[in-house]
Design a protein around this motif. Structure first.
Motif, PDB file in Angstrom:
ATOM      1  N   SER A 266      11.735   4.979 -14.851  1.00 61.01           N
ATOM      2  CA  SER A 266      11.428   4.683 -16.255  1.00 61.01           C
ATOM      3  C   SER A 266      11.250   3.183 -16.493  1.00 61.01           C
ATOM      4  O   SER A 266      10.777   2.776 -17.553  1.00 61.01           O
ATOM      5  CB  SER A 266      12.548   5.199 -17.154  1.00 61.01           C
ATOM      6  N   GLY A 267      11.693   2.379 -15.523  1.00 63.76           N
ATOM      7  CA  GLY A 267      11.618   0.926 -15.703  1.00 63.76           C
ATOM      8  C   GLY A 267      12.842   0.335 -16.365  1.00 63.76           C
ATOM      9  O   GLY A 267      12.945  -0.882 -16.537  1.00 63.76           O
ATOM     10  N   ALA A 268      13.821   1.177 -16.726  1.00 67.76           N
ATOM     11  CA  ALA A 268      15.036   0.667 -17.375  1.00 67.76           C
ATOM     12  C   ALA A 268      15.903  -0.118 -16.405  1.00 67.76           C
ATOM     13  O   ALA A 268      16.682  -0.974 -16.808  1.00 67.76           O
ATOM     14  CB  ALA A 268      15.830   1.827 -17.969  1.00 67.76           C
ATOM     15  N   VAL A 269      15.790   0.203 -15.114  1.00 65.90           N
ATOM     16  CA  VAL A 269      16.594  -0.447 -14.073  1.00 65.90           C
ATOM     17  C   VAL A 269      15.669  -0.828 -12.923  1.00 65.90           C
ATOM     18  O   VAL A 269      14.712  -0.103 -12.624  1.00 65.90           O
ATOM     19  CB  VAL A 269      17.713   0.522 -13.590  1.00 65.90           C
ATOM     20  N   GLN A 270      15.958  -1.963 -12.317  1.00 68.53           N
ATOM     21  CA  GLN A 270      15.149  -2.433 -11.179  1.00 68.53           C
ATOM     22  C   GLN A 270      16.053  -2.653  -9.968  1.00 68.53           C
ATOM     23  O   GLN A 270      17.220  -2.964 -10.121  1.00 68.53           O
ATOM     24  CB  GLN A 270      14.506  -3.776 -11.499  1.00 68.53           C
ATOM     25  N   VAL A 271      15.451  -2.534  -8.763  1.00 66.30           N
ATOM     26  CA  VAL A 271      16.141  -2.966  -7.547  1.00 66.30           C
ATOM     27  C   VAL A 271      15.477  -4.252  -7.079  1.00 66.30           C
ATOM     28  O   VAL A 271      14.250  -4.363  -7.114  1.00 66.30           O
ATOM     29  CB  VAL A 271      16.114  -1.880  -6.443  1.00 66.30           C
ATOM     30  N   TYR A 272      16.288  -5.208  -6.646  1.00 69.53           N
ATOM     31  CA  TYR A 272      15.744  -6.458  -6.110  1.00 69.53           C
ATOM     32  C   TYR A 272      16.055  -6.505  -4.613  1.00 69.53           C
ATOM     33  O   TYR A 272      17.222  -6.506  -4.219  1.00 69.53           O
ATOM     34  CB  TYR A 272      16.372  -7.665  -6.822  1.00 69.53           C
TER      35      TYR A 272
ATOM     36  N   PRO B 107      15.486   3.987 -23.735  1.00 71.73           N
ATOM     37  CA  PRO B 107      15.657   5.411 -23.432  1.00 71.73           C
ATOM     38  C   PRO B 107      15.002   5.800 -22.112  1.00 71.73           C
ATOM     39  O   PRO B 107      14.056   5.155 -21.666  1.00 71.73           O
ATOM     40  CB  PRO B 107      14.941   6.088 -24.606  1.00 71.73           C
ATOM     41  N   LEU B 108      15.507   6.863 -21.507  1.00 70.64           N
ATOM     42  CA  LEU B 108      14.812   7.462 -20.367  1.00 70.64           C
ATOM     43  C   LEU B 108      13.505   8.042 -20.871  1.00 70.64           C
ATOM     44  O   LEU B 108      13.444   8.566 -21.976  1.00 70.64           O
ATOM     45  CB  LEU B 108      15.652   8.586 -19.777  1.00 70.64           C
ATOM     46  N   ARG B 109      12.478   7.945 -20.059  1.00 67.75           N
ATOM     47  CA  ARG B 109      11.193   8.493 -20.504  1.00 67.75           C
ATOM     48  C   ARG B 109      10.831   9.709 -19.680  1.00 67.75           C
ATOM     49  O   ARG B 109      10.775   9.644 -18.460  1.00 67.75           O
ATOM     50  CB  ARG B 109      10.108   7.423 -20.346  1.00 67.75           C
ATOM     51  N   GLY B 110      10.605  10.813 -20.372  1.00 66.93           N
ATOM     52  CA  GLY B 110       9.994  11.975 -19.737  1.00 66.93           C
ATOM     53  C   GLY B 110      10.945  12.782 -18.874  1.00 66.93           C
ATOM     54  O   GLY B 110      11.885  12.272 -18.288  1.00 66.93           O
TER      55      GLY B 110
ATOM     56  N   ARG C 192      15.729   8.342 -11.988  1.00 64.08           N
ATOM     57  CA  ARG C 192      14.995   8.413 -13.270  1.00 64.08           C
ATOM     58  C   ARG C 192      15.036   7.073 -13.993  1.00 64.08           C
ATOM     59  O   ARG C 192      14.051   6.648 -14.601  1.00 64.08           O
ATOM     60  CB  ARG C 192      15.573   9.510 -14.155  1.00 64.08           C
ATOM     61  N   LEU C 193      16.188   6.407 -13.943  1.00 66.05           N
ATOM     62  CA  LEU C 193      16.287   5.085 -14.584  1.00 66.05           C
ATOM     63  C   LEU C 193      15.346   4.086 -13.904  1.00 66.05           C
ATOM     64  O   LEU C 193      14.717   3.259 -14.561  1.00 66.05           O
ATOM     65  CB  LEU C 193      17.727   4.573 -14.525  1.00 66.05           C
TER      66      LEU C 193
END
Ligand SMILES: NC(=O)c1ccc[n+]([C@@H]2O[C@H](COP(=O)([O-])OP(=O)(O)OC[C@H]3O[C@@H](n4cnc5c(N)ncnc54)[C@H](OP(=O)(O)O)[C@@H]3O)[C@@H](O)[C@H]2O)c1
Length: 344
Positions: free
Chosen positions: A305-311, A5-8, A301-302
Motif C-alpha cells: 500500500s506504500g504505508a511502510v517501506q523497507v530500506y 489506510p490500507l488500500r484494497g 499489505r502495508l
C-alpha cells in the motif's frame, strides 16, 4: 502522526504461478564448520533438503542478514540451539515455492513468497534451497523485488511484535525507539507512526532527516546528546541497544513516566533489567521474535500500500557472506543488509 489506510483487499497475485521445476540433488550453500570470525563462513556443496508434510521447499533468491546471524556464527546468539556443525546460517528469505504440502495448497509451486525458517531452531537461507514451515511464510509483496523483500521478515516481525503486540501502539502514545535507523528500528518507527503514536528515536545525525520522513517526530543524535537529558515522560521505550556497550538501558528508566513500559530487545544484554525497572517504578519485559506468516501477510499489505517501506542499505553476493557479516557487526547499518543468492 501519520495515519494512512490500507488500500484494497485484492489478492496479492492475480496471475497463475508458473510451475516450478524439480530441484537438483545438491546445491550451493554458505556453511560454517566452527564458530569464530566472519572468515569461518565458506561456500560448500550440500544436499538439497527434503520438506516434511507441513513444510514448503523454496528456491531462495535473496536472504536477509541479521545481527543474530553474526552473533550465532561467533558462538553467541542461538549457536547452542543449532543442529551440529557444519551448519547453514540465515533465518529469513525471499524466494519461490518449489514444493508445497498438497496439490491445492494456497502457496503452490511457482508462488513468490517471503518468510522465515523455524527460527531459532535452525538456519538455512544462505543456500539455493531451504525447507520452511508453511505457516511462517506469506506471499511476497508484489511491489518489492526479492532483494527488497528479503530485508523484511525477521526485522519487520520483530518490530510488529514490539510495537503492535507488546506496546499496543495507539493514537497519542509517546514511544521512544533506540536505534531507529537499523533493521528493526526503521520498521518500528513506521509501525508506531502508522498507529498514531508520537515517535522519538535515537540515531546518528545523518539518519535524522530520513527517520523524520518515516514518521519520527523527534530524532535525538545519540553521538552528541544524552537522550535522558532531553526526553521525559514517555509511555514506552523500545530498546534495541540495551547495556551492551554503554548504559542506554539504565538511562532509559529515567525517561519513562511512572508505570511506563520498558522493552529490552537484545537478548541477554542486561540481565538485571527487571530489578532496575522495579526500583524505577516502571514495568519491563524482554522480547523474542516468533515466526508468524499471518503477521507477515499483514506487513506485506502495508508494504504494497506504500504505508511502510523497507530500506536495503547493502547487497552482497552469497559468496561474500563473510563481508556481509563484517558489515553488520560494525553496528551502523541503515535499514537492512541482504545476500543475493540466485537470479529471480
Ligand atoms: N530479541 C529478539 O527477538 C530480536 C530480534 C531482532 C533483533 N534483535 C536484536 O536487536 C538489536 C537490533 O537489531 P537490528 O537488526 O535493528 O540491528 P542493526 O540493523 O544492526 O542496527 C544498526 C543500527 O543501530 C544504531 N545504533 C548503534 N548504536 C546505537 C546507539 N548507542 N544508540 C542508538 N542507535 C544506535 C545504528 O545507528 P547509526 O548507524 O546511526 O550509528 C544503526 O542504524 C540487535 O542486538 C539484534 O540482535 C533481537
Amino acid at each position: 502522526m501519520r495515519f494512512r489506510p490500507l488500500r484494497g483487499n485484492a489478492p496479492t497475485s492475480v496471475t497463475e504461478p508458473a510451475p516450478a521445476s524439480d530441484p537438483p540433488p545438491a546445491m550451493r550453500a554458505v556453511v560454517f564448520d566452527d564458530v569464530g570470525a566472519p572468515a569461518v563462513l565458506h561456500e560448500s556443496t550440500v544436499p538439497v533438503p527434503t520438506p516434511v508434510l507441513s513444510e514448503l521447499l523454496v528456491r531462495i533468491v535473496a536472504a536477509g542478514v541479521n545481527p543474530i546471524d553474526a552473533k550465532t556464527r561467533s558462538g553467541a546468539g542461538v549457536s547452542a540451539q543449532l543442529p551440529s556443525l557444519p551448519s547453514t546460517l540465515g533465518f529469513d528469505f525471499s524466494g519461490v515455492v518449489v514444493k508445497a504440502p498438497y496439490e491445492s495448497h494456497p502457496l503452490p509451486p511457482g508462488t513468490p513468497v517471503f518468510g522465515t525458517v523455524p527460527f531459532p531452531r535452525s538456519g538455512g537461507t544462505y543456500a539455493e534451497y531451504a525447507v520452511v514451515p508453511s505457516l511462517s511464510v506469506a506471499r511476497k509483496p508484489t511491489s518489492l523485488s526479492h532483494v527488497e523483500a528479503a530485508g523484511v521478515p525477521l526485522a519487520a516481525l520483530t518490530a510488529w511484535g514490539l510495537v503492535v503486540e507488546t506496546a499496543h501502539a495507539h493514537e497519542g502514545q509517546r514511544v521512544l525507539i533506540h536505534a531507529g535507523g537499523g533493521g528493526v528500528g526503521h520498521f518500528a518507527v513506521q509501525f508506531a507512526a502508522y498507529f498514531g503514536a508520537h515517535v522519538t528515536v535515537t540515531a546518528s545525525g545523518p539518519n535524522a532527516a530520513w527517520l523524520r520522513e518515516l514518521g519520527a517526530s523527534v530524532v535525538v543524535d545519540y553521538r552528541t546528546t544524552r537522550f535522558d537529558e532531553v526526553i521525559a515522560d514517555v509511555d514506552v521505550v523500545i530498546d534495541l541497544v540495551g547495556n551492551v556497550h554503554g548504559d542506554t538501558g539504565t538511562r532509559s528508566m529515567k525517561v519513562l513516566r511512572p508505570g511506563g513500559l520498558y522493552i529490552l530487545v537484545p537478548t541477554g544484554s542486561w540481565p538485571d533489567f527487571a530489578a532496575a525497572a522495579e526500583a524505577a517504578g516502571v514495568r519491563a519485559t524482554s522480547f523474542k521474535v516468533i515466526p508468524d506468516g499471518g503477521a507477515l501477510a499483514t506487513i506485506a499489505r502495508l508494504l504494497d500500500s506504500g504505508a511502510v517501506q523497507v530500506y536495503v542499505d547493502k547487497v552482497f553476493d552469497l559468496s561474500d557472506a563473510a563481508a556481509a557479516h563484517a558489515s553488520v557487526e560494525e553496528g551502523h547499518t541503515r535499514g537492512k543488509v541482504v545476500l543475493r543468492v540466485s537470479d529471480d
